[in-house]
Write a protein that holds these residues in place. Structure first.
Motif, PDB file in Angstrom:
ATOM      1  N   ILE A 132      30.219  44.934  12.355  1.00  0.00           N
ATOM      2  CA  ILE A 132      31.196  45.542  13.266  1.00  0.00           C
ATOM      3  C   ILE A 132      31.207  47.060  13.105  1.00  0.00           C
ATOM      4  CG2 ILE A 132      33.674  45.766  13.756  1.00  0.00           C
ATOM      5  CD1 ILE A 132      33.905  42.752  13.236  1.00  0.00           C
ATOM      6  N   LEU A 133      31.154  47.534  11.879  1.00  0.00           N
ATOM      7  CA  LEU A 133      31.120  48.979  11.644  1.00  0.00           C
ATOM      8  C   LEU A 133      29.885  49.622  12.252  1.00  0.00           C
ATOM      9  CD1 LEU A 133      32.414  49.449   7.988  1.00  0.00           C
ATOM     10  CD2 LEU A 133      33.501  50.172  10.101  1.00  0.00           C
ATOM     11  N   ILE A 134      28.740  48.975  12.118  1.00  0.00           N
ATOM     12  CA  ILE A 134      27.496  49.521  12.680  1.00  0.00           C
ATOM     13  C   ILE A 134      27.573  49.558  14.200  1.00  0.00           C
ATOM     14  CG2 ILE A 134      25.029  49.063  12.995  1.00  0.00           C
ATOM     15  CD1 ILE A 134      25.075  47.946  10.075  1.00  0.00           C
ATOM     16  N   ILE A 135      28.022  48.464  14.803  1.00  0.00           N
ATOM     17  CA  ILE A 135      28.151  48.416  16.264  1.00  0.00           C
ATOM     18  C   ILE A 135      29.144  49.462  16.743  1.00  0.00           C
ATOM     19  CG2 ILE A 135      28.984  47.015  18.198  1.00  0.00           C
ATOM     20  CD1 ILE A 135      27.804  44.566  16.741  1.00  0.00           C
ATOM     21  N   THR A 136      30.256  49.566  16.039  1.00  0.00           N
ATOM     22  CA  THR A 136      31.286  50.540  16.408  1.00  0.00           C
ATOM     23  C   THR A 136      30.749  51.951  16.344  1.00  0.00           C
ATOM     24  OG1 THR A 136      32.994  49.078  15.584  1.00  0.00           O
ATOM     25  CG2 THR A 136      33.583  51.375  15.861  1.00  0.00           C
ATOM     26  N   SER A 137      30.042  52.283  15.283  1.00  0.00           N
ATOM     27  CA  SER A 137      29.539  53.653  15.145  1.00  0.00           C
ATOM     28  C   SER A 137      28.503  53.962  16.203  1.00  0.00           C
ATOM     29  CB  SER A 137      28.978  53.882  13.743  1.00  0.00           C
ATOM     30  OG  SER A 137      27.873  53.034  13.528  1.00  0.00           O
ATOM     31  N   CYS A 138      27.769  52.954  16.668  1.00  0.00           N
ATOM     32  CA  CYS A 138      26.789  53.170  17.729  1.00  0.00           C
ATOM     33  C   CYS A 138      27.461  53.239  19.098  1.00  0.00           C
ATOM     34  CB  CYS A 138      25.764  52.044  17.738  1.00  0.00           C
ATOM     35  SG  CYS A 138      24.745  51.993  16.257  1.00  0.00           S
ATOM     36  N   ALA A 139      28.565  52.536  19.260  1.00  0.00           N
ATOM     37  CA  ALA A 139      29.199  52.427  20.567  1.00  0.00           C
ATOM     38  C   ALA A 139      30.065  53.618  20.912  1.00  0.00           C
ATOM     39  CB  ALA A 139      30.042  51.158  20.620  1.00  0.00           C
ATOM     40  N   ILE A 140      30.567  54.333  19.933  1.00  0.00           N
ATOM     41  CA  ILE A 140      31.505  55.418  20.200  1.00  0.00           C
ATOM     42  C   ILE A 140      30.986  56.720  19.621  1.00  0.00           C
ATOM     43  CG2 ILE A 140      33.847  56.255  19.801  1.00  0.00           C
ATOM     44  CD1 ILE A 140      34.716  53.383  19.631  1.00  0.00           C
ATOM     45  N   LYS A 141      30.968  57.728  20.459  1.00  0.00           N
ATOM     46  CA  LYS A 141      30.606  59.046  19.967  1.00  0.00           C
ATOM     47  C   LYS A 141      31.795  59.644  19.237  1.00  0.00           C
ATOM     48  CE  LYS A 141      27.358  60.255  23.612  1.00  0.00           C
ATOM     49  NZ  LYS A 141      27.084  61.173  24.713  1.00  0.00           N
ATOM     50  N   LYS A 142      31.554  60.683  18.486  1.00  0.00           N
ATOM     51  CA  LYS A 142      32.662  61.357  17.809  1.00  0.00           C
ATOM     52  C   LYS A 142      33.546  62.046  18.835  1.00  0.00           C
ATOM     53  CE  LYS A 142      30.574  65.808  16.973  1.00  0.00           C
ATOM     54  NZ  LYS A 142      30.434  66.871  16.031  1.00  0.00           N
ATOM     55  N   ILE A 143      34.736  62.403  18.410  1.00  0.00           N
ATOM     56  CA  ILE A 143      35.677  63.083  19.297  1.00  0.00           C
ATOM     57  C   ILE A 143      35.215  64.525  19.483  1.00  0.00           C
ATOM     58  CG2 ILE A 143      38.073  63.785  19.657  1.00  0.00           C
ATOM     59  CD1 ILE A 143      38.904  61.506  17.801  1.00  0.00           C
ATOM     60  N   ASN A 144      35.158  64.962  20.723  1.00  0.00           N
ATOM     61  CA  ASN A 144      34.835  66.353  21.030  1.00  0.00           C
ATOM     62  C   ASN A 144      36.131  67.083  21.331  1.00  0.00           C
ATOM     63  OD1 ASN A 144      31.968  66.052  20.912  1.00  0.00           O
ATOM     64  ND2 ASN A 144      32.058  65.021  22.892  1.00  0.00           N
ATOM     65  N   TYR A 145      36.361  68.198  20.625  1.00  0.00           N
ATOM     66  CA  TYR A 145      37.583  68.981  20.817  1.00  0.00           C
ATOM     67  C   TYR A 145      37.237  70.334  21.431  1.00  0.00           C
ATOM     68  CZ  TYR A 145      39.811  65.737  17.547  1.00  0.00           C
ATOM     69  OH  TYR A 145      40.302  64.616  16.941  1.00  0.00           O
ATOM     70  N   THR A 146      38.103  70.804  22.307  1.00  0.00           N
ATOM     71  CA  THR A 146      38.005  72.179  22.799  1.00  0.00           C
ATOM     72  C   THR A 146      39.375  72.817  22.630  1.00  0.00           C
ATOM     73  OG1 THR A 146      38.444  71.419  25.069  1.00  0.00           O
ATOM     74  CG2 THR A 146      36.149  71.771  24.463  1.00  0.00           C
ATOM     75  N   TYR A 147      39.370  74.099  22.294  1.00  0.00           N
ATOM     76  CA  TYR A 147      40.602  74.842  22.032  1.00  0.00           C
ATOM     77  C   TYR A 147      40.694  76.010  22.995  1.00  0.00           C
ATOM     78  CZ  TYR A 147      39.841  72.577  17.506  1.00  0.00           C
ATOM     79  OH  TYR A 147      39.600  71.673  16.519  1.00  0.00           O
ATOM     80  N   ASP A 148      41.912  76.375  23.285  1.00  0.00           N
ATOM     81  CA  ASP A 148      42.129  77.500  24.178  1.00  0.00           C
ATOM     82  C   ASP A 148      43.496  78.099  23.855  1.00  0.00           C
ATOM     83  OD1 ASP A 148      42.144  79.270  26.315  1.00  0.00           O
ATOM     84  OD2 ASP A 148      42.723  77.746  27.775  1.00  0.00           O
ATOM     85  N   PHE A 149      43.514  79.347  23.397  1.00  0.00           N
ATOM     86  CA  PHE A 149      44.787  80.015  23.164  1.00  0.00           C
ATOM     87  C   PHE A 149      45.177  80.757  24.431  1.00  0.00           C
ATOM     88  CE2 PHE A 149      43.827  79.302  18.703  1.00  0.00           C
ATOM     89  CZ  PHE A 149      45.085  79.013  18.192  1.00  0.00           C
ATOM     90  N   LYS A 150      46.381  80.517  24.898  1.00  0.00           N
ATOM     91  CA  LYS A 150      46.898  81.176  26.099  1.00  0.00           C
ATOM     92  C   LYS A 150      47.526  82.525  25.762  1.00  0.00           C
ATOM     93  CE  LYS A 150      45.978  77.687  28.752  1.00  0.00           C
ATOM     94  NZ  LYS A 150      44.911  77.791  29.731  1.00  0.00           N
ATOM     95  N   THR A 151      47.756  82.770  24.480  1.00  0.00           N
ATOM     96  CA  THR A 151      48.341  84.036  24.033  1.00  0.00           C
ATOM     97  C   THR A 151      47.322  84.780  23.181  1.00  0.00           C
ATOM     98  OG1 THR A 151      49.292  82.839  22.156  1.00  0.00           O
ATOM     99  CG2 THR A 151      50.754  83.257  24.029  1.00  0.00           C
ATOM    100  N   ILE A 152      47.500  86.077  23.056  1.00  0.00           N
ATOM    101  CA  ILE A 152      46.627  86.879  22.189  1.00  0.00           C
ATOM    102  C   ILE A 152      46.822  86.438  20.749  1.00  0.00           C
ATOM    103  CG2 ILE A 152      46.188  89.202  21.315  1.00  0.00           C
ATOM    104  CD1 ILE A 152      47.006  90.214  24.136  1.00  0.00           C
ATOM    105  N   GLN A 153      48.057  86.207  20.369  1.00  0.00           N
ATOM    106  CA  GLN A 153      48.383  85.765  19.009  1.00  0.00           C
ATOM    107  C   GLN A 153      47.926  84.326  18.810  1.00  0.00           C
ATOM    108  OE1 GLN A 153      52.345  86.863  17.850  1.00  0.00           O
ATOM    109  NE2 GLN A 153      52.434  85.324  16.245  1.00  0.00           N
ATOM    110  N   LYS A 154      47.172  84.086  17.729  1.00  0.00           N
ATOM    111  CA  LYS A 154      46.645  82.749  17.446  1.00  0.00           C
ATOM    112  C   LYS A 154      47.258  82.132  16.198  1.00  0.00           C
ATOM    113  CE  LYS A 154      42.296  83.801  19.653  1.00  0.00           C
ATOM    114  NZ  LYS A 154      40.853  83.964  19.525  1.00  0.00           N
ATOM    115  N   GLY A 155      48.065  82.887  15.503  1.00  0.00           N
ATOM    116  CA  GLY A 155      48.717  82.399  14.299  1.00  0.00           C
ATOM    117  C   GLY A 155      50.097  83.016  14.183  1.00  0.00           C
ATOM    118  N   ILE A 156      50.833  82.587  13.159  1.00  0.00           N
ATOM    119  CA  ILE A 156      52.190  83.086  12.918  1.00  0.00           C
ATOM    120  C   ILE A 156      52.221  83.745  11.546  1.00  0.00           C
ATOM    121  CG2 ILE A 156      54.622  82.422  12.657  1.00  0.00           C
ATOM    122  CD1 ILE A 156      53.622  81.891  15.455  1.00  0.00           C
TER     123      ILE A 156
END
Length: 195
Positions: free
Chosen positions: A11-35
């Motif tokens: 099941i683990l082998i089939i699962t790892s073949c069936a699903i790609k890893k999660i792809n993340y994209t980030y976008d800051f709407k403000t100039i400040q990226k931290g606090i």
């Protein structure tokens, strides 16, 4: 026992073949990226909108725990805030915070900052799961948005025929995209912040 171990491995082998890893994209709407938490003294509260409350609010507790780490335990949930007289108040904050709401918070409470975390999009079917989340931080005393981060996550199934019509196998095999968005979003803010 060997049969169960073999089946689990398969099941683990089939699962790892069936699903790609999660792809993340980030976008800051403000100039400040931290606090700069060394300069952000004062009380904080957390407002969450449309965040799944599975397992006694595990998702919300994840965000609250991280905020308390950053603010030295000065953050509470919106449902627990009190006014300047010490009485509980009910707030119905909108998804997009208006200046009038910030002015109201400034006038009637002693809170200086709050984080508004909202799930904008969450589409899950047998081909893909995509979700989008916003992390917005407001300075109540200055009545303005100081940080806004958008994060999007996608999982695409390579072979949807492996999943039954109930999608029960998919649900057990797919990583929790919402938790992933929360962790990645908070980690990106933490990376750009000062303590």
């Amino acid at each position: 026992m060997i049969k169960k171990t073999f089946l689990f491995s398969l099941i683990l082998i089939i699962t790892s073949c069936a699903i790609k890893k999660i792809n993340y994209t980030y976008d800051f709407k403000t100039i400040q990226k931290g606090i700069d938490f060394t300069q952000s003294n004062g009380l904080w509260f957390l407002n969450t909108i449309d965040i799944p409350e599975k397992k006694a609010g595990r998702q919300v507790n994840l965000i609250l725990s991280q905020l308390n780490k950053w603010t030295k335990n000065n953050t509470i949930l919106k449902s627990n805030i009190i006014d300047k007289g010490g009485k509980s108040i009910f707030l119905n904050l909108s998804k997009k915070i208006e200046k009038e709401q910030l002015n109201f918070l400034k006038e009637v409470t002693n809170y200086k900052y709050f984080m508004n975390v909202r799930l904008i999009k969450n589409v899950n079917n047998h081909m893909y799961h995509t979700a989008e989340m916003m992390f917005d931080v407001y300075d109540i005393s200055k009545e303005k948005l100081i940080l806004s981060e958008r994060i999007i996550g996608n999982i695409y199934n390579e072979d949807p025929s492996l999943f039954d019509d109930n999608k029960s196998f998919k649900l057990t095999a797919t990583p929790n995209l919402i938790s992933g968005l929360i962790k990645k979003g908070l980690k990106r803010i933490e990376k750009n912040s000062k303590y």
